[in-house]
Design a protein around this motif. Structure first.
Motif, mmCIF file in Angstrom:
data_model
loop_
_atom_site.group_PDB
_atom_site.id
_atom_site.type_symbol
_atom_site.label_atom_id
_atom_site.label_comp_id
_atom_site.label_asym_id
_atom_site.label_seq_id
_atom_site.Cartn_x
_atom_site.Cartn_y
_atom_site.Cartn_z
ATOM 1 N N LEU A 1 -2.638 -13.979 7.259
ATOM 2 C CA LEU A 1 -2.285 -15.053 8.192
ATOM 3 C C LEU A 1 -2.556 -14.604 9.628
ATOM 4 O O LEU A 1 -3.092 -15.356 10.446
ATOM 5 C CB LEU A 1 -0.821 -15.458 8.023
ATOM 6 C CG LEU A 1 -0.467 -16.135 6.699
ATOM 7 C CD1 LEU A 1 1.040 -16.375 6.614
ATOM 8 C CD2 LEU A 1 -1.220 -17.461 6.530
ATOM 9 N N GLY B 1 -5.371 -15.916 12.389
ATOM 10 C CA GLY B 1 -4.756 -16.653 13.504
ATOM 11 C C GLY B 1 -3.852 -17.778 13.031
ATOM 12 O O GLY B 1 -3.459 -18.630 13.820
ATOM 13 N N LEU B 2 -3.511 -17.773 11.741
ATOM 14 C CA LEU B 2 -2.640 -18.832 11.211
ATOM 15 C C LEU B 2 -1.168 -18.563 11.516
ATOM 16 O O LEU B 2 -0.312 -19.385 11.199
ATOM 17 C CB LEU B 2 -2.855 -18.986 9.705
ATOM 18 C CG LEU B 2 -4.193 -19.621 9.326
ATOM 19 C CD1 LEU B 2 -4.495 -19.402 7.845
ATOM 20 C CD2 LEU B 2 -4.203 -21.110 9.646
ATOM 21 N N VAL C 1 -3.359 -26.072 17.904
ATOM 22 C CA VAL C 1 -4.819 -26.189 17.854
ATOM 23 C C VAL C 1 -5.157 -27.649 17.558
ATOM 24 O O VAL C 1 -4.350 -28.382 16.974
ATOM 25 C CB VAL C 1 -5.462 -25.297 16.757
ATOM 26 C CG1 VAL C 1 -5.323 -23.830 17.095
ATOM 27 C CG2 VAL C 1 -4.888 -25.600 15.388
ATOM 28 N N VAL D 1 -7.055 -30.388 15.555
ATOM 29 C CA VAL D 1 -7.649 -30.531 14.222
ATOM 30 C C VAL D 1 -7.917 -32.007 13.994
ATOM 31 O O VAL D 1 -6.982 -32.781 13.792
ATOM 32 C CB VAL D 1 -6.691 -30.007 13.126
ATOM 33 C CG1 VAL D 1 -7.339 -30.133 11.762
ATOM 34 C CG2 VAL D 1 -6.285 -28.566 13.389
ATOM 35 N N GLU E 1 -2.918 -32.503 17.197
ATOM 36 C CA GLU E 1 -2.590 -31.134 17.600
ATOM 37 C C GLU E 1 -1.458 -30.605 16.722
ATOM 38 O O GLU E 1 -0.425 -31.265 16.571
ATOM 39 C CB GLU E 1 -2.132 -31.116 19.056
ATOM 40 C CG GLU E 1 -3.175 -31.605 20.029
ATOM 41 C CD GLU E 1 -3.446 -30.598 21.149
ATOM 42 O OE1 GLU E 1 -2.498 -29.915 21.551
ATOM 43 O OE2 GLU E 1 -4.608 -30.494 21.570
ATOM 44 N N VAL E 2 -1.655 -29.436 16.144
ATOM 45 C CA VAL E 2 -0.597 -28.816 15.341
ATOM 46 C C VAL E 2 -0.554 -27.320 15.619
ATOM 47 O O VAL E 2 -1.554 -26.718 15.996
ATOM 48 C CB VAL E 2 -0.799 -29.000 13.811
ATOM 49 C CG1 VAL E 2 -0.498 -30.407 13.371
ATOM 50 C CG2 VAL E 2 -2.181 -28.550 13.382
ATOM 51 N N ASP F 1 3.344 -23.776 11.967
ATOM 52 C CA ASP F 1 4.074 -24.917 11.395
ATOM 53 C C ASP F 1 3.366 -25.445 10.138
ATOM 54 O O ASP F 1 4.024 -25.907 9.199
ATOM 55 C CB ASP F 1 4.190 -26.053 12.418
ATOM 56 C CG ASP F 1 5.186 -25.738 13.533
ATOM 57 O OD1 ASP F 1 6.029 -24.844 13.339
ATOM 58 O OD2 ASP F 1 5.110 -26.388 14.588
ATOM 59 N N VAL F 2 2.038 -25.378 10.129
ATOM 60 C CA VAL F 2 1.290 -25.831 8.944
ATOM 61 C C VAL F 2 1.566 -24.900 7.766
ATOM 62 O O VAL F 2 1.787 -25.349 6.641
ATOM 63 C CB VAL F 2 -0.228 -25.910 9.248
ATOM 64 C CG1 VAL F 2 -1.020 -26.260 7.987
ATOM 65 C CG2 VAL F 2 -0.493 -26.917 10.361
ATOM 66 N N VAL F 3 1.591 -23.604 8.034
ATOM 67 C CA VAL F 3 1.908 -22.644 6.974
ATOM 68 C C VAL F 3 3.296 -22.946 6.397
ATOM 69 O O VAL F 3 3.483 -22.989 5.179
ATOM 70 C CB VAL F 3 1.843 -21.191 7.505
ATOM 71 C CG1 VAL F 3 2.337 -20.212 6.451
ATOM 72 C CG2 VAL F 3 0.422 -20.845 7.926
ATOM 73 N N ALA G 1 4.776 -25.773 6.440
ATOM 74 C CA ALA G 1 4.762 -27.089 5.783
ATOM 75 C C ALA G 1 4.164 -27.042 4.383
ATOM 76 O O ALA G 1 4.556 -27.829 3.518
ATOM 77 C CB ALA G 1 3.999 -28.104 6.643
ATOM 78 N N VAL G 2 3.218 -26.146 4.128
ATOM 79 C CA VAL G 2 2.605 -26.107 2.790
ATOM 80 C C VAL G 2 3.465 -25.325 1.796
ATOM 81 O O VAL G 2 3.258 -25.439 0.590
ATOM 82 C CB VAL G 2 1.160 -25.539 2.787
ATOM 83 C CG1 VAL G 2 0.228 -26.421 3.587
ATOM 84 C CG2 VAL G 2 1.096 -24.103 3.274
ATOM 85 N N LEU G 3 4.405 -24.539 2.303
ATOM 86 C CA LEU G 3 5.267 -23.764 1.397
ATOM 87 C C LEU G 3 6.559 -24.528 1.136
ATOM 88 O O LEU G 3 6.997 -25.320 1.962
ATOM 89 C CB LEU G 3 5.580 -22.404 2.024
ATOM 90 C CG LEU G 3 4.367 -21.476 2.140
ATOM 91 C CD1 LEU G 3 4.709 -20.218 2.908
ATOM 92 C CD2 LEU G 3 3.866 -21.099 0.747
#
Lengths: 409, 409
Positions: free
Chosen positions: B269, B273-274, B280, B282, B286-287, B291-293, B295-297
């Motif tokens: 990660l 750069g995660l 960033v 996308v 902008e996210v 926070d995305v990491v 959100a997927v877990l």
């Protein structure tokens, strides 16, 4: 020959840069969804045979209309494989010879994705093969570097080097490094995830095509020309679908030299679900995790200048040589990024993909290659292709290929 | 004693569930930014001493007003460490005893982040220590499990087991598994990234505090009670800042038993750069990648029922025993998720954190613990704490701790 290249991205642009040095065609139209991209390229190249156009690659009608408008005889599909079918269909409808560098997409087996194939790469195109043959039209599929040059090597090995082939093992590896980044893939991470996480396909005589879990059969392959040993794993790729149709190899595999580090990155992304393309909700907005991964990494299209090293594509052939003795031979082609950047302004991986369809077009224009139906590169005589690739300019393309004997057993 | 818990999340709720079984306090107010959360908890627990309130933990004035409104004598901060300073300040202003389980945040050294400390964990709080002492007020900082119980163990080792301590090595490991997920952290991935990617801090006599690169000094530590060997690495943690202030240990470290797999995930990660929190762009939105990491877990707060296994916190003490001979001893406390879920409805990691400040509050109410200034757990006598933790209910909290002798050298 009146060529139409669909897609003015990295590979389409590199194909145009390579083609303008050759005499074999009359006109070359470069089309893109965004017409500014081919216009800039045409302006830059300053060759009177070139022109730019707009096209919607998702529409067979848009493709057919463009072919008819420009009287194009040959179309090179240089866009994302999602658009294979509309371009392929548009070319059939308008009566142009079709060439691509990646084939129609696969769908995993619904119940046993890691054991059985579902819809295979190219299945949708081969389903139309009789129509193309009956109409006397040609689709030359998978004629980039891999698939493409690798398939030409397979044909050459069968015709000139081996009596019997136990395995055609495509092996692709590189030592490309991007200065200034901890981690910077030299090709699209989005596509790499797609390729590497799809179930890899393997062909075996008697068993046919079957699949395995991702990253199966890891192997360290020693690449030539200073690249050295790289960890390779099975990956779904067109060669495994193409080679068994026109060669008598008992086994066909494709292993990609991703290297330990890259394999680990892909496994972690998959484990966490960051490879998914379906959107997730993050603090009030919706994003696809895979798009976020692509967004945090540098754009490989912009990295050519910061990249050093070489990329190698080839086929490791094992079997019985023409002398009746066991033989293990790697046929390969290496592109050095420094050279492709200085000579063509194209990054090595992109340039190595683009040179092959241009050579194929030249052979078709000369009548040295020809046929009807949906044909892979191994359906054609390999020798003229390899000679034209290696011969110094202006006769050839001045890019030698190599043969390395490997230890037996 | 009139208690105010700020934060009705996992730890704050678990502290309330533990406290309601005890007699030592008169009232307990549970406050949260979202008043529905403490209201639901108060309704569920059905204890007349409890009430719910709303608070803005980012405002010292809001905290002070709430303390005054309820006449709170003791405040337990159970929210995110970003809110340490406003709660700490609000308690000082309103004259309440302050307790927390994580200290004010660090800032890496601007030029040499992996060698020198910048602003250390707790520095902002210790900068106010004289004010607290002069006012005769008490802030008991770092009184969760780690920091907290680990610091109590350090005090106990120095007082009762060792003549001289070469190293106090906090070691934290678990064998928690979440059914149904390839990868499901048992605690917030957002916070874990923060902790694990900050430069770890180490203390050495003569050299003072210094930092290292993340994941330094990997070591396999064999945890007791069936957990077994786990790969541990240095991580920035409060104990390293607290223990040297009140013990004479020559070296203090904190190693977190993340395990190979988790360390690899965090490294990947970070490499990509995660782990970044800055947004960033996308595809038009902008996210923050981190926070995305998250959100997927799966949300770890919802996983208690699917989790099995134990978590262990403790201190590995090496030095010279009271008998003058070399000694290597691990003092530890284990929480079994199955037990904490069935007895308290709290996940093991959360429960093990929450029990310690409740015990500290009980000791303060009895007058067995007391003092003024900004004090860590090692500033107090360890024996009554450890006795109260281990003694069976109703006298104690019925949660035994252990001592394991380790091989010397």
């Amino acid at each position: 020959m009146r060529i139409l290249i669909i897609g003015a991205g990295g590979v389409g642009s590199a194909a145009a840069r390579i083609a303008v040095r050759r005499e074999f065609f009359e006109t070359l139209v470069i089309a893109d969804y965004d017409p500014a991209r081919p216009s800039a390229l045409v302006d830059e190249l300053g060759d009177g045979r070139l022109s730019a156009a707009q096209v919607d690659a998702s529409s067979a009608d848009s493709v057919a209309a463009l072919v008819r408008e420009h009287g194009s005889t040959h179309v090179l599909n240089a866009v994302d494989p999602r658009f294979v079918m509309p371009i392929f269909t548009g070319c059939f409808d308008a009566g142009a010879v079709y060439l691509d560098m990646a084939m129609s997409l696969s769908t995993p087996h619904p119940d046993h994705p890691h054991e059985q194939t579902g819809v295979k790469l190219g299945d949708e195109q081969f389903a139309r093969a009789e129509d193309w043959a009956a109409a006397g039209r040609l689709a030359l599929v998978g004629i980039g570097v891999e698939p493409g040059l690798s398939d030409v090597f397979a044909r050459y090995a069968e015709d000139e080097l081996f009596d019997e082939i136990d395995e055609l093992g495509v092996r692709d590896g590189a030592n490309l490094v991007v200065a200034g980044y901890d981690f910077a893939p030299s090709f699209s991470i989005w596509t790499t995830i797609e390729e590497c996480l799809n179930p890899p396909v393997v062909y075996e005589e008697g068993r046919g095509w079957y699949t395995t879990p991702p990253f199966s059969e890891p192997e360290v392959f020693d690449f030539p020309d200073g690249i050295g040993p790289v960890e390779c794993v099975n990956v779904e790729h067109e060669e495994v679908l193409l080679m068994p149709r026109w060669t008598k190899a008992k086994r066909v595999t494709f292993k990609y030299g991703l290297g330990d580090e890259f394999i680990d990155v892909l496994k972690v992304l998959h484990k966490l679900g960051l490879d998914k393309t379906s959107p997730v909700r993050v603090k009030g907005v919706e994003v696809s995790p895979r798009d976020v991964v692509a967004a945090v990494l540098p754009d490989p299209a912009t990295l050519g200048d910061r990249m050093t090293g070489k990329t190698c594509a080839g086929v490791w052939v094992r079997g019985t040589g023409k002398d009746g003795a066991p033989r293990s031979t790697y046929l390969y082609h290496v592109a050095d990024n420094e050279q492709t950047m200085s000579e063509y302004g194209s990054q090595a991986v992109v340039w190595q993909t683009a040179i092959n369809p241009v050579i194929a077009l030249e052979l078709l224009s000369r009548g040295e290659w020809g046929g009807t139906g949906v044909l892979g590169p191994e359906a054609f005589d390999a020798r003229p292709f390899l000679d034209l690739l290696a011969a110094p300019a202006p006769a050839g393309y001045g890019s030698p290929w190599g043969i390395e004997e490997k230890p037996i057993g």
